[in-house]
Motif scaffolding. Structure first.
Motif, short mmCIF file in Angstrom:
data_model
loop_
_atom_site.label_atom_id
_atom_site.label_comp_id
_atom_site.label_asym_id
_atom_site.label_seq_id
_atom_site.Cartn_x
_atom_site.Cartn_y
_atom_site.Cartn_z
N PHE A 136 0.83 -1.20 0.00
CA PHE A 136 0.00 0.00 0.00
C PHE A 136 0.87 1.26 0.00
CE2 PHE A 136 -2.40 3.34 2.27
CZ PHE A 136 -3.47 3.47 1.39
N ALA A 137 1.95 1.23 0.76
CA ALA A 137 2.86 2.39 0.83
C ALA A 137 3.47 2.68 -0.54
CB ALA A 137 3.96 2.14 1.86
N LEU A 138 3.90 1.63 -1.23
CA LEU A 138 4.50 1.81 -2.56
C LEU A 138 3.46 2.29 -3.57
CD1 LEU A 138 6.73 -1.41 -2.66
CD2 LEU A 138 7.54 0.96 -2.55
N GLN A 139 2.26 1.70 -3.50
CA GLN A 139 1.17 2.15 -4.38
C GLN A 139 0.83 3.61 -4.13
OE1 GLN A 139 -1.65 -0.99 -3.20
NE2 GLN A 139 -1.88 -1.48 -5.36
N SER A 140 0.86 4.00 -2.86
CA SER A 140 0.53 5.38 -2.48
C SER A 140 1.53 6.37 -3.04
CB SER A 140 0.47 5.50 -0.95
OG SER A 140 -0.52 4.67 -0.41
N VAL A 141 2.80 6.03 -2.95
CA VAL A 141 3.85 6.90 -3.48
C VAL A 141 3.67 7.11 -4.98
CG1 VAL A 141 6.33 7.09 -3.94
CG2 VAL A 141 5.54 6.36 -1.69
N ILE A 142 3.46 6.03 -5.70
CA ILE A 142 3.28 6.11 -7.16
C ILE A 142 2.03 6.90 -7.51
CG2 ILE A 142 2.81 4.75 -9.25
CD1 ILE A 142 4.57 2.54 -7.90
N SER A 143 0.94 6.62 -6.82
CA SER A 143 -0.34 7.27 -7.12
C SER A 143 -0.30 8.77 -6.81
CB SER A 143 -1.47 6.60 -6.32
OG SER A 143 -1.60 5.26 -6.67
N LEU A 144 0.23 9.12 -5.67
CA LEU A 144 0.31 10.54 -5.29
C LEU A 144 1.25 11.31 -6.22
CD1 LEU A 144 0.34 10.24 -1.40
CD2 LEU A 144 -1.50 11.18 -2.83
N THR A 145 2.33 10.66 -6.63
CA THR A 145 3.26 11.29 -7.58
C THR A 145 2.55 11.55 -8.91
OG1 THR A 145 5.15 10.17 -6.57
CG2 THR A 145 5.47 11.06 -8.78
N PHE A 146 1.81 10.54 -9.38
CA PHE A 146 1.05 10.68 -10.63
C PHE A 146 0.05 11.83 -10.54
CE2 PHE A 146 -2.97 9.85 -12.79
CZ PHE A 146 -2.58 9.70 -14.11
N ILE A 147 -0.74 11.85 -9.46
CA ILE A 147 -1.78 12.86 -9.31
C ILE A 147 -1.18 14.26 -9.18
CG2 ILE A 147 -3.66 13.67 -7.82
CD1 ILE A 147 -4.05 10.65 -7.06
N PHE A 148 -0.10 14.39 -8.40
CA PHE A 148 0.54 15.69 -8.22
C PHE A 148 1.09 16.23 -9.54
CE2 PHE A 148 4.37 18.25 -7.42
CZ PHE A 148 3.83 19.27 -6.67
N LEU A 149 1.83 15.38 -10.28
CA LEU A 149 2.42 15.82 -11.55
C LEU A 149 1.34 16.12 -12.59
CD1 LEU A 149 5.46 13.36 -11.86
CD2 LEU A 149 5.53 15.81 -11.32
N ALA A 150 0.29 15.29 -12.60
CA ALA A 150 -0.81 15.51 -13.55
C ALA A 150 -1.55 16.80 -13.23
CB ALA A 150 -1.77 14.33 -13.51
N TYR A 151 -1.75 17.07 -11.94
CA TYR A 151 -2.46 18.28 -11.51
C TYR A 151 -1.62 19.53 -11.82
CZ TYR A 151 -4.99 21.54 -8.50
OH TYR A 151 -5.70 22.62 -8.02
#
Length: 359
Positions: A143-158
């Motif tokens: 979950f921690a690894l998924q969270s890092v990837i997901s938050l990075t994606f959302i932040f960069l996309a935003y």
């Protein structure tokens, strides 16, 4: 409905139906490149999965079965696993080629995000095989690894204005997430990744449902009529073909499993493309099977914990979760469960497309 009258709905039936649907879609939009990409990647997947099986057997990459699962699954032990490699690598290569031609930040972001989910799944499967147990990464680690990837994606996309806080329901109205964009979109990305992972518990279930959902998502994006998004329709149709090619060897009795390498990545691809094309609402309808599977686990675990705390004796709503195991323990044959879930998924895609056109 015709699909309800088919006595035996198997891999061949799904292949014919999916191909026919794509031919109709290509004809309707006067562009047969869509069915061309779908067929190309279907045959690529068919070929590399067939030959890849030999490699997996050579390196002894075999599935370990958890003992708390249904007893009839013990016979699946030592089935080749990590087949997700043959699903995700062709897709990643297509993204690399596409990005080289278009130099698109959306495609590049999709590429690194899926590479991240693929890496998590690969490590999880590898550790499981190495330990000779059906436990790779711990849940918190995953979950921690998924969270890092997901938050990075959302932040960069935003930051690059690639995602819209207004979730599009139709061409005329939507739901404004405002400051809730981060938690909601985080839930979409991590949620879909884990939902497909939970669905991958019966031969052909996740691969078949994924091929159906990717067709639906590709078509929904086409209906938007936005030229710059057509590439994502092509990617979805390519993934539909890839999943079907893999399904040839993954349908009952499975000769190979996709493992977390495949399921986490497939969910990530669905979630990321939905966010980049503002297709979250419709994808949620298409993915009803994935969502129900995930909810059954959440309900089961929550109810058990609550009743254990209140009555010092944990109770369960289902015989076993995810819900496909509940039906197994009820005596429904594995092939029948998969067949019914596929049919439901097809109806959900039809419903989603009808709503998209008429809302």
């Amino acid at each position: 409905m015709m699909i309800g009258k088919i006595k035996k709905f198997n891999f061949e039936s799904l292949l014919i139906l999916n191909t026919f649907a794509l031919l109709v879609t290509s004809y309707f939009f006067s562009n047969f490149i869509f069915v061309g990409f779908y067929l190309l990647f279907f045959f690529i997947s068919l070929l590399i999965t067939k030959n890849g099986l030999k490699i997996i057997k050579k390196f002894n990459l075999f599935q370990n079965i958890r003992y708390e699962g249904p007893a009839n699954h013990y016979k699946k032990r030592n089935t080749p696993t990590m087949g997700g490699v043959f699903i995700v690598i062709p897709f990643l290569l297509s993204l690399i080629i596409t990005n080289a031609h278009l130099s698109s930040i959306k495609i590049f972001l999709l590429l690194i995000t899926i590479l991240g989910f693929f890496t998590i799944g690969f490590i999880d499967d590898y550790l499981s095989i190495k330990k000779k147990q059906n436990t790779g990464l711990k849940s918190k680690e995953k979950f921690a690894l998924q969270s890092v990837i997901s938050l990075t994606f959302i932040f960069l996309a935003y930051e690059n204005n690639l995602i819209n806080p207004l979730i599009e329901v139709s061409n005329t109205w939507g739901i404004n997430t405002n400051i809730l964009i981060f938690p909601i979109y985080f839930l979409v990305l991590v949620g879909f990744s884990n939902s497909v992972n939970l669905t991958d518990g019966l031969d052909g279930l996740a691969a078949g449902c994924s091929s159906i959902v990717f067709y639906g998502l590709g078509t929904e994006i086409l209906i938007k009529g936005q030229q710059e998004l057509i590439i994502f329709s092509l990617l979805c149709y390519s993934m539909s073909g890839i999943c079907l090619g893999f399904l040839k060897y993954n349908s009952y009795p499975a000769k190979i499993f996709m493992g977390d390498t495949g399921s986490l990545s497939i969910g990530g691809i669905l979630g990321a493309i939905a966010l980049l094309t503002n297709s979250v609402f419709t994808l949620s309808i298409f993915s009803g099977i994935f969502i129900i599977e995930s909810l059954s686990v959440i309900i089961q675990v929550s109810f058990f914990k609550i009743t254990k705390k209140l009555f010092h004796d944990g109770k369960r709503i289902f015989l076993m979760a995810p819900i496909h195991h509940h039906f197994e323990l009820k005596g429904v044959k594995e092939q029948k469960i998969v067949e019914i879930f596929w049919k439901i998924n097809i109806l959900l895609v039809i419903l989603g497309i009808v709503l998209k056109i008429n809302l």
